[in-house]
Design a protein around this motif. Sequence first.
Motif, PDB file in Angstrom:
ATOM      1  N   SER A   1       0.829  -1.198   0.000  1.00 16.77           N
ATOM      2  CA  SER A   1       0.000   0.000   0.000  1.00 16.77           C
ATOM      3  C   SER A   1       0.874   1.262   0.000  1.00 16.77           C
ATOM      4  CB  SER A   1      -0.925  -0.013   1.216  1.00 16.77           C
ATOM      5  OG  SER A   1      -1.662   1.172   1.289  1.00 16.77           O
ATOM      6  N   ILE A   2       1.937   1.236   0.783  1.00 19.52           N
ATOM      7  CA  ILE A   2       2.873   2.371   0.799  1.00 19.52           C
ATOM      8  C   ILE A   2       3.568   2.482  -0.552  1.00 19.52           C
ATOM      9  CG2 ILE A   2       4.980   3.295   1.856  1.00 19.52           C
ATOM     10  CD1 ILE A   2       3.999   1.966   4.511  1.00 19.52           C
ATOM     11  N   GLU A   3       3.953   1.343  -1.122  1.00 19.40           N
ATOM     12  CA  GLU A   3       4.546   1.357  -2.461  1.00 19.40           C
ATOM     13  C   GLU A   3       3.575   1.979  -3.471  1.00 19.40           C
ATOM     14  OE1 GLU A   3       7.439  -2.586  -2.361  1.00 19.40           O
ATOM     15  OE2 GLU A   3       5.528  -2.703  -3.406  1.00 19.40           O
ATOM     16  N   ASN A   4       2.304   1.619  -3.380  1.00 20.89           N
ATOM     17  CA  ASN A   4       1.299   2.187  -4.290  1.00 20.89           C
ATOM     18  C   ASN A   4       1.227   3.703  -4.138  1.00 20.89           C
ATOM     19  OD1 ASN A   4       0.658  -0.343  -5.301  1.00 20.89           O
ATOM     20  ND2 ASN A   4      -1.107  -0.613  -3.942  1.00 20.89           N
ATOM     21  N   ASP A   5       1.283   4.180  -2.897  1.00 23.20           N
ATOM     22  CA  ASP A   5       1.271   5.627  -2.662  1.00 23.20           C
ATOM     23  C   ASP A   5       2.494   6.297  -3.290  1.00 23.20           C
ATOM     24  OD1 ASP A   5      -1.122   5.428  -1.313  1.00 23.20           O
ATOM     25  OD2 ASP A   5      -0.246   5.640   0.685  1.00 23.20           O
ATOM     26  N   ILE A   6       3.619   5.630  -3.259  1.00 26.34           N
ATOM     27  CA  ILE A   6       4.839   6.170  -3.876  1.00 26.34           C
ATOM     28  C   ILE A   6       4.675   6.182  -5.393  1.00 26.34           C
ATOM     29  CG2 ILE A   6       7.310   5.766  -4.265  1.00 26.34           C
ATOM     30  CD1 ILE A   6       7.343   4.593  -1.336  1.00 26.34           C
ATOM     31  N   LEU A   7       4.183   5.089  -5.963  1.00 22.36           N
ATOM     32  CA  LEU A   7       3.986   5.019  -7.414  1.00 22.36           C
ATOM     33  C   LEU A   7       2.992   6.066  -7.905  1.00 22.36           C
ATOM     34  CD1 LEU A   7       3.915   1.159  -8.048  1.00 22.36           C
ATOM     35  CD2 LEU A   7       5.753   2.769  -8.612  1.00 22.36           C
ATOM     36  N   ARG A   8       1.969   6.352  -7.118  1.00 20.88           N
ATOM     37  CA  ARG A   8       0.946   7.340  -7.500  1.00 20.88           C
ATOM     38  C   ARG A   8       1.394   8.779  -7.238  1.00 20.88           C
ATOM     39  NH1 ARG A   8      -2.801   3.621  -4.506  1.00 20.88           N
ATOM     40  NH2 ARG A   8      -3.741   2.327  -6.092  1.00 20.88           N
ATOM     41  N   GLY A   9       2.531   8.938  -6.569  1.00 21.42           N
ATOM     42  CA  GLY A   9       3.024  10.275  -6.271  1.00 21.42           C
ATOM     43  C   GLY A   9       2.400  10.884  -5.023  1.00 21.42           C
ATOM     44  N   ILE A  10       1.687  10.093  -4.258  1.00 25.42           N
ATOM     45  CA  ILE A  10       1.085  10.587  -3.014  1.00 25.42           C
ATOM     46  C   ILE A  10       2.187  10.872  -1.994  1.00 25.42           C
ATOM     47  CG2 ILE A  10      -0.428   9.965  -1.082  1.00 25.42           C
ATOM     48  CD1 ILE A  10      -2.079   8.341  -3.202  1.00 25.42           C
ATOM     49  N   ILE A  11       3.208  10.009  -1.991  1.00 21.00           N
ATOM     50  CA  ILE A  11       4.397  10.245  -1.163  1.00 21.00           C
ATOM     51  C   ILE A  11       5.579  10.343  -2.129  1.00 21.00           C
ATOM     52  CG2 ILE A  11       5.818   9.461   0.768  1.00 21.00           C
ATOM     53  CD1 ILE A  11       3.578   7.487   1.486  1.00 21.00           C
ATOM     54  N   GLY A  12       6.250  11.459  -2.137  1.00 21.03           N
ATOM     55  CA  GLY A  12       7.370  11.682  -3.056  1.00 21.03           C
ATOM     56  C   GLY A  12       8.709  11.341  -2.432  1.00 21.03           C
ATOM     57  N   GLU A  13       9.730  11.358  -3.276  1.00 23.68           N
ATOM     58  CA  GLU A  13      11.087  11.106  -2.787  1.00 23.68           C
ATOM     59  C   GLU A  13      11.456  12.117  -1.715  1.00 23.68           C
ATOM     60  OE1 GLU A  13      13.846  11.038  -6.050  1.00 23.68           O
ATOM     61  OE2 GLU A  13      13.058   9.152  -6.812  1.00 23.68           O
ATOM     62  N   ASP A  14      12.143  11.641  -0.712  1.00 23.51           N
ATOM     63  CA  ASP A  14      12.591  12.436   0.444  1.00 23.51           C
ATOM     64  C   ASP A  14      11.454  12.969   1.301  1.00 23.51           C
ATOM     65  OD1 ASP A  14      15.391  12.119   0.158  1.00 23.51           O
ATOM     66  OD2 ASP A  14      15.373  13.573  -1.478  1.00 23.51           O
ATOM     67  N   GLU A  15      10.222  12.482   1.061  1.00 23.01           N
ATOM     68  CA  GLU A  15       9.104  12.831   1.932  1.00 23.01           C
ATOM     69  C   GLU A  15       8.959  11.757   3.003  1.00 23.01           C
ATOM     70  OE1 GLU A  15       5.420  13.641  -0.050  1.00 23.01           O
ATOM     71  OE2 GLU A  15       6.304  15.167  -1.337  1.00 23.01           O
ATOM     72  N   ARG A  16       8.427  12.160   4.148  1.00 28.66           N
ATOM     73  CA  ARG A  16       8.267  11.250   5.268  1.00 28.66           C
ATOM     74  C   ARG A  16       7.189  10.221   4.981  1.00 28.66           C
ATOM     75  NH1 ARG A  16       5.614  10.282   9.903  1.00 28.66           N
ATOM     76  NH2 ARG A  16       4.119  11.969   9.724  1.00 28.66           N
ATOM     77  N   ALA A  17       7.491   8.984   5.273  1.00 27.46           N
ATOM     78  CA  ALA A  17       6.519   7.892   5.166  1.00 27.46           C
ATOM     79  C   ALA A  17       5.734   7.831   6.472  1.00 27.46           C
ATOM     80  CB  ALA A  17       7.254   6.575   4.922  1.00 27.46           C
ATOM     81  N   PRO A  18       4.580   7.167   6.461  1.00 31.04           N
ATOM     82  CA  PRO A  18       3.827   7.025   7.712  1.00 31.04           C
ATOM     83  C   PRO A  18       4.675   6.308   8.773  1.00 31.04           C
ATOM     84  CG  PRO A  18       2.550   6.228   5.834  1.00 31.04           C
ATOM     85  CD  PRO A  18       3.924   6.503   5.346  1.00 31.04           C
ATOM     86  N   SER A  19       4.504   6.704  10.000  1.00 29.15           N
ATOM     87  CA  SER A  19       5.248   6.095  11.103  1.00 29.15           C
ATOM     88  C   SER A  19       4.593   4.784  11.534  1.00 29.15           C
ATOM     89  CB  SER A  19       5.299   7.049  12.298  1.00 29.15           C
ATOM     90  OG  SER A  19       4.008   7.146  12.883  1.00 29.15           O
ATOM     91  N   THR A  20       5.305   4.041  12.334  1.00 26.85           N
ATOM     92  CA  THR A  20       4.770   2.805  12.903  1.00 26.85           C
ATOM     93  C   THR A  20       3.467   3.084  13.654  1.00 26.85           C
ATOM     94  OG1 THR A  20       6.976   1.858  13.119  1.00 26.85           O
ATOM     95  CG2 THR A  20       5.276   0.934  14.523  1.00 26.85           C
ATOM     96  N   ASN A  21       3.475   4.129  14.472  1.00 31.61           N
ATOM     97  CA  ASN A  21       2.276   4.471  15.243  1.00 31.61           C
ATOM     98  C   ASN A  21       1.119   4.891  14.341  1.00 31.61           C
ATOM     99  OD1 ASN A  21       3.516   3.894  17.674  1.00 31.61           O
ATOM    100  ND2 ASN A  21       4.217   5.998  17.977  1.00 31.61           N
ATOM    101  N   GLU A  22       1.411   5.657  13.302  1.00 27.75           N
ATOM    102  CA  GLU A  22       0.357   6.076  12.370  1.00 27.75           C
ATOM    103  C   GLU A  22      -0.249   4.867  11.659  1.00 27.75           C
ATOM    104  OE1 GLU A  22       2.056  10.515  11.199  1.00 27.75           O
ATOM    105  OE2 GLU A  22       2.718   8.774  10.051  1.00 27.75           O
ATOM    106  N   LEU A  23       0.611   3.955  11.226  1.00 22.96           N
ATOM    107  CA  LEU A  23       0.130   2.759  10.525  1.00 22.96           C
ATOM    108  C   LEU A  23      -0.692   1.864  11.456  1.00 22.96           C
ATOM    109  CD1 LEU A  23       3.293   1.839   8.425  1.00 22.96           C
ATOM    110  CD2 LEU A  23       1.121   2.750   7.555  1.00 22.96           C
ATOM    111  N   SER A  24      -0.191   1.686  12.679  1.00 27.72           N
ATOM    112  CA  SER A  24      -0.912   0.806  13.606  1.00 27.72           C
ATOM    113  C   SER A  24      -2.275   1.393  13.966  1.00 27.72           C
ATOM    114  CB  SER A  24      -0.088   0.489  14.853  1.00 27.72           C
ATOM    115  OG  SER A  24       0.181   1.647  15.593  1.00 27.72           O
TER     116      SER A  24
END
Length: 118
Positions: free
Chosen positions: A16-39
């Motif tokens: 799902s995170i990979e999909n967000d990267i492929l769609r440009g929702i999360i760009g290079e050097d942008e913060r990914a969701p944290s463990t706490n956010e995901l949980s």
Amino acid sequence: MEFKEDKAIFVQIAESIENDILRGIIGEDERAPSTNELSAKYEINPNTAAKSLTLLSNDGILYKKRGVGMFVAEGAKQVILEKRKERFIEEYIAPMTREARLLKLSKDELIKIIEENS
């Protein structure tokens, strides 16, 4: 997101995170969701969420900034595309071409079938 039974939850979250990267929702050097956010988002154990991030980190898709979190690595989109292309060939194309050989389908016939069904 509704989890499928045939695949580990942490793998599905990583995809799902990979999909967000492929769609440009999360760009290079942008913060990914944290463990706490995901949980919290998926109502899962933080260890499961952490496994997702570790998987992506091990694949070179995310990197850790100490004290700040996980970020999308430069070139992550290309890494994901290559990984998924390899998996697509392994899971779909190779079995299809083996079956086509058994059925004595020519390359042209196979291409025609693919074109008609796309």
